[in-house]
Write a protein that holds these residues in place. Structure first.
Motif, short mmCIF file in Angstrom:
data_model
loop_
_atom_site.label_atom_id
_atom_site.label_comp_id
_atom_site.label_asym_id
_atom_site.label_seq_id
_atom_site.Cartn_x
_atom_site.Cartn_y
_atom_site.Cartn_z
N ILE A 68 0.85 -1.19 0.00
CA ILE A 68 0.00 0.00 0.00
C ILE A 68 0.89 1.23 0.00
O ILE A 68 1.73 1.41 0.88
N SER A 69 0.70 2.09 -1.01
CA SER A 69 1.57 3.25 -1.16
C SER A 69 0.79 4.41 -1.77
O SER A 69 0.05 4.24 -2.73
N ASP A 70 0.97 5.60 -1.20
CA ASP A 70 0.38 6.81 -1.78
C ASP A 70 1.21 7.37 -2.92
O ASP A 70 0.84 8.38 -3.52
N SER A 71 2.33 6.73 -3.23
CA SER A 71 3.19 7.17 -4.34
C SER A 71 2.99 6.24 -5.53
O SER A 71 3.22 5.04 -5.43
N HIS A 72 2.54 6.79 -6.63
CA HIS A 72 2.31 5.96 -7.82
C HIS A 72 3.64 5.58 -8.47
O HIS A 72 4.63 6.31 -8.39
N LEU A 73 3.66 4.43 -9.13
CA LEU A 73 4.92 3.86 -9.60
C LEU A 73 5.61 4.68 -10.68
O LEU A 73 6.82 4.55 -10.87
N THR A 74 4.86 5.51 -11.41
CA THR A 74 5.50 6.30 -12.47
C THR A 74 6.19 7.54 -11.91
O THR A 74 6.87 8.25 -12.66
N ASN A 75 6.05 7.81 -10.62
CA ASN A 75 6.71 8.96 -10.02
C ASN A 75 8.20 8.67 -9.89
O ASN A 75 8.61 7.63 -9.37
N GLN A 76 9.03 9.61 -10.36
CA GLN A 76 10.48 9.41 -10.34
C GLN A 76 11.05 9.85 -9.00
O GLN A 76 11.70 10.88 -8.87
N GLU A 77 10.82 9.04 -7.96
CA GLU A 77 11.37 9.36 -6.64
C GLU A 77 11.59 8.07 -5.87
O GLU A 77 11.22 6.98 -6.31
N GLY A 78 12.23 8.20 -4.68
CA GLY A 78 12.72 7.04 -3.98
C GLY A 78 11.67 6.07 -3.49
O GLY A 78 11.86 4.85 -3.54
N VAL A 79 10.53 6.58 -2.97
CA VAL A 79 9.50 5.69 -2.44
C VAL A 79 8.96 4.80 -3.56
O VAL A 79 8.86 3.58 -3.42
N VAL A 104 9.24 0.75 -3.70
CA VAL A 104 8.02 -0.08 -3.74
C VAL A 104 8.00 -0.92 -5.02
O VAL A 104 7.72 -2.12 -4.99
N GLY A 105 8.31 -0.29 -6.15
CA GLY A 105 8.30 -1.02 -7.42
C GLY A 105 9.30 -2.17 -7.43
O GLY A 105 9.00 -3.27 -7.91
N THR A 106 10.49 -1.93 -6.88
CA THR A 106 11.51 -2.98 -6.81
C THR A 106 11.02 -4.14 -5.95
O THR A 106 11.13 -5.32 -6.34
N THR A 107 10.46 -3.83 -4.78
CA THR A 107 10.01 -4.87 -3.86
C THR A 107 8.87 -5.69 -4.44
O THR A 107 8.89 -6.94 -4.39
N VAL A 108 7.90 -5.02 -5.02
CA VAL A 108 6.75 -5.73 -5.59
C VAL A 108 7.19 -6.63 -6.74
O VAL A 108 6.76 -7.79 -6.85
N ALA A 109 8.08 -6.13 -7.60
CA ALA A 109 8.54 -6.93 -8.74
C ALA A 109 9.29 -8.17 -8.28
O ALA A 109 9.11 -9.26 -8.84
N LEU A 110 10.13 -8.03 -7.26
CA LEU A 110 10.89 -9.19 -6.76
C LEU A 110 9.96 -10.24 -6.15
O LEU A 110 10.13 -11.45 -6.38
N LEU A 111 8.98 -9.79 -5.37
CA LEU A 111 8.05 -10.73 -4.76
C LEU A 111 7.22 -11.47 -5.81
O LEU A 111 7.01 -12.69 -5.72
N ARG A 112 6.76 -10.75 -6.81
CA ARG A 112 5.96 -11.39 -7.87
C ARG A 112 6.80 -12.38 -8.66
O ARG A 112 6.33 -13.47 -8.99
N ALA A 113 8.04 -12.01 -8.94
CA ALA A 113 8.91 -12.92 -9.69
C ALA A 113 9.18 -14.20 -8.91
O ALA A 113 9.43 -15.26 -9.51
N ALA A 114 9.12 -14.11 -7.58
CA ALA A 114 9.35 -15.29 -6.74
C ALA A 114 8.09 -16.11 -6.53
O ALA A 114 8.12 -17.11 -5.81
N GLY A 115 6.98 -15.70 -7.14
CA GLY A 115 5.76 -16.49 -7.09
C GLY A 115 4.75 -16.08 -6.04
O GLY A 115 3.72 -16.75 -5.87
N HIS A 116 4.99 -14.98 -5.32
CA HIS A 116 4.04 -14.54 -4.31
C HIS A 116 2.89 -13.76 -4.97
O HIS A 116 3.08 -13.11 -6.01
N ARG A 117 1.73 -13.83 -4.36
CA ARG A 117 0.56 -13.13 -4.88
C ARG A 117 0.52 -11.74 -4.24
O ARG A 117 0.20 -11.59 -3.06
N VAL A 118 0.86 -10.74 -5.04
CA VAL A 118 1.00 -9.38 -4.53
C VAL A 118 0.04 -8.46 -5.27
O VAL A 118 -0.02 -8.46 -6.50
N VAL A 119 -0.73 -7.69 -4.50
CA VAL A 119 -1.54 -6.62 -5.06
C VAL A 119 -1.00 -5.30 -4.53
O VAL A 119 -0.82 -5.15 -3.31
N LEU A 120 -0.71 -4.38 -5.43
CA LEU A 120 -0.21 -3.07 -5.04
C LEU A 120 -1.37 -2.07 -5.10
O LEU A 120 -1.93 -1.83 -6.16
N TYR A 121 -1.71 -1.51 -3.95
CA TYR A 121 -2.75 -0.48 -3.87
C TYR A 121 -2.05 0.87 -3.89
O TYR A 121 -1.31 1.23 -2.97
#
Length: 406
Positions: free
Chosen positions: A6-17, A21-38
């Motif tokens: 859950i993040s108030d920062s959208h993924l297309t924003n060019q900043e650290g949060v 978040v994008g890095t973490t979600v991508a790694l978890l999904r690639a490892a087979g976890h069921r992740v929904v990003l709100y």
């Protein structure tokens, strides 16, 4: 594992949060976890991806304001990254249902409140939604710098953490900063790993040619905003002194959307406008080309909780110079980054040494590459998933008598 991020920062924003978040979600999904990003998404339902919430662009800011919508599917873990409307809704939803909650503290709210009026406003909203019985005098104190604001932001932090299973700090600096607020909530230091470097496609020559920088010119690079909390004036003042020793030196500021006129005025005042290249943000996959085109990353912020660009630059073999003594430790190793006192003279001396002393430069590059390899995406993912699996069951707040106000 089913995980809601859950993040108030959208993924297309060019900043650290967003990057973290994008890095973490991508790694978890690639490892087979069921992740929904709100996170904030377009207003049009047809254009929104699963989990995205309708949102509006905020004038003069690079982010979007979303409705306070809670997750809609059962999950094993809720991982909250921000304390805006979405983050607060996620915390309330998880606490009401007894879902173990992880909160990553990405932003130094106390430091940023001095520069962003929306932070005290958001803190007031969050405090009221989380049950702090703030009155008019509390909201007045939030709106004005000083001990009153800091005390109320600290109270908000304690309330956020009271219903959090584990707090993730992206650096030891952040862990220390949050220790007084955490109470009984455990703090785990878990930095976001740097993305693997993209393949070299003659980036150094191509970028320099596009910017009109000679092949042999010394180039300093800063990546990110040039807003006051990032201390661009110290960078420009130090650059002016570097140019006295190395007249051909150039400075590239990449990612500057706001305060461009102020930066140009400062550059003229320090007589370095001729060596300054002020560039707007570029897509993340293009940032690596600028790391390769530069000779030193110059980092003058003292308000960052992690400084993702530090590890990114080191992964590309770019030495780093900084002034924040609390962020010098490299994740994954016991080595530290070069640091100077936050004065133009001291920082310029460090930059000049990294540009001219071959042995020092080679050692810094070697240690940076070793740290990037040691703190890999695989190691980060393993530690994060282990942390998720260790979370104990949580009783819903409605069963403990500590429910949120409606």
């Amino acid at each position: 594992m089913r995980i809601a991020h859950i993040s108030d920062s959208h993924l297309t924003n060019q900043e650290g949060v967003a990057t973290s978040v994008g890095t973490t979600v991508a790694l978890l999904r690639a490892a087979g976890h069921r992740v929904v990003l709100y996170c904030p998404g377009p207003l049009s339902r047809r254009r929104r991806r699963p989990g995205e919430v309708p949102s509006l662009s905020v004038p003069t800011r690079p982010y979007r304001l979303a409705l306070p919508r809670a997750p809609s599917a059962p999950v094993d873990v809720a991982h909250v990254h921000t304390t805006g409307p979405l983050g607060v809704a996620g915390l309330r939803w998880a606490a009401d249902r007894g879902v173990p909650t992880v909160l990553t503290w990405h932003t130094d709210l106390v430091a940023y409140a001095a520069h962003y009026p929306e932070i005290p406003i958001g803190a007031g909203y969050a405090g009221l939604r989380l049950g702090l019985r703030w009155r008019g005098r509390d909201l007045w104190a939030l709106a004005h710098p000083g001990p009153g604001r800091q005390a109320r932001l600290a109270a908000l932090g304690r309330t956020l953490l009271a219903h959090t299973s584990i707090l993730i700090a992206p650096s030891a600096k952040t862990a220390t900063m949050m220790a007084t607020m955490a109470g009984r909530t455990p703090i785990v230091v878990l930095p976001t790993p740097a993305a693997a470097p993209h393949a070299d496609a003659d980036d150094r020559r191509r970028v320099r040619a596009r910017l009109g920088i000679p092949a042999g010119a010394p180039v300093l690079l800063a990546v990110g905003r040039a807003t006051p909390e990032k201390n661009p004036e110290l960078l420009l003042a130090a650059f002016a002194q570097v140019r006295r020793e190395l007249p051909a030196a150039q400075l590239v500021l990449l990612g500057v959307r706001r305060h461009r006129l102020a930066v140009r005025r400062m550059a003229r005042r320090y007589d370095v406008a001729g060596g300054l290249h002020l560039l707007r943000p570029v897509p993340r996959h293009r940032v690596g080309a600028y790391y390769r085109a530069a000779d030193v990353l110059a980092f003058t912020s003292t308000t960052d909780t992690q400084g993702l660009v530090l590890a990114e630059a080191e992964a590309y073999g770019l030495p780093v110079a900084m002034v924040d003594t609390l962020l010098v430790a490299r994740p994954g190793t016991g080595t530290t980054r070069p640091v100077a006192e936050p004065t133009p003279e001291a920082f310029a001396a460090l930059l000049t040494r990294l540009l001219t002393e071959r042995d020092l430069r080679a050692a810094v590059i070697r240690d940076g590459l070793a740290a990037a390899a040691a703190w890999s995406a695989e190691r980060y993912l393993t530690e994060l998933v282990t942390l998720y699996a260790s979370l104990p069951p949580v009783s819903p707040v409605s069963e403990t008598g500590r429910g949120w106000p409606s």
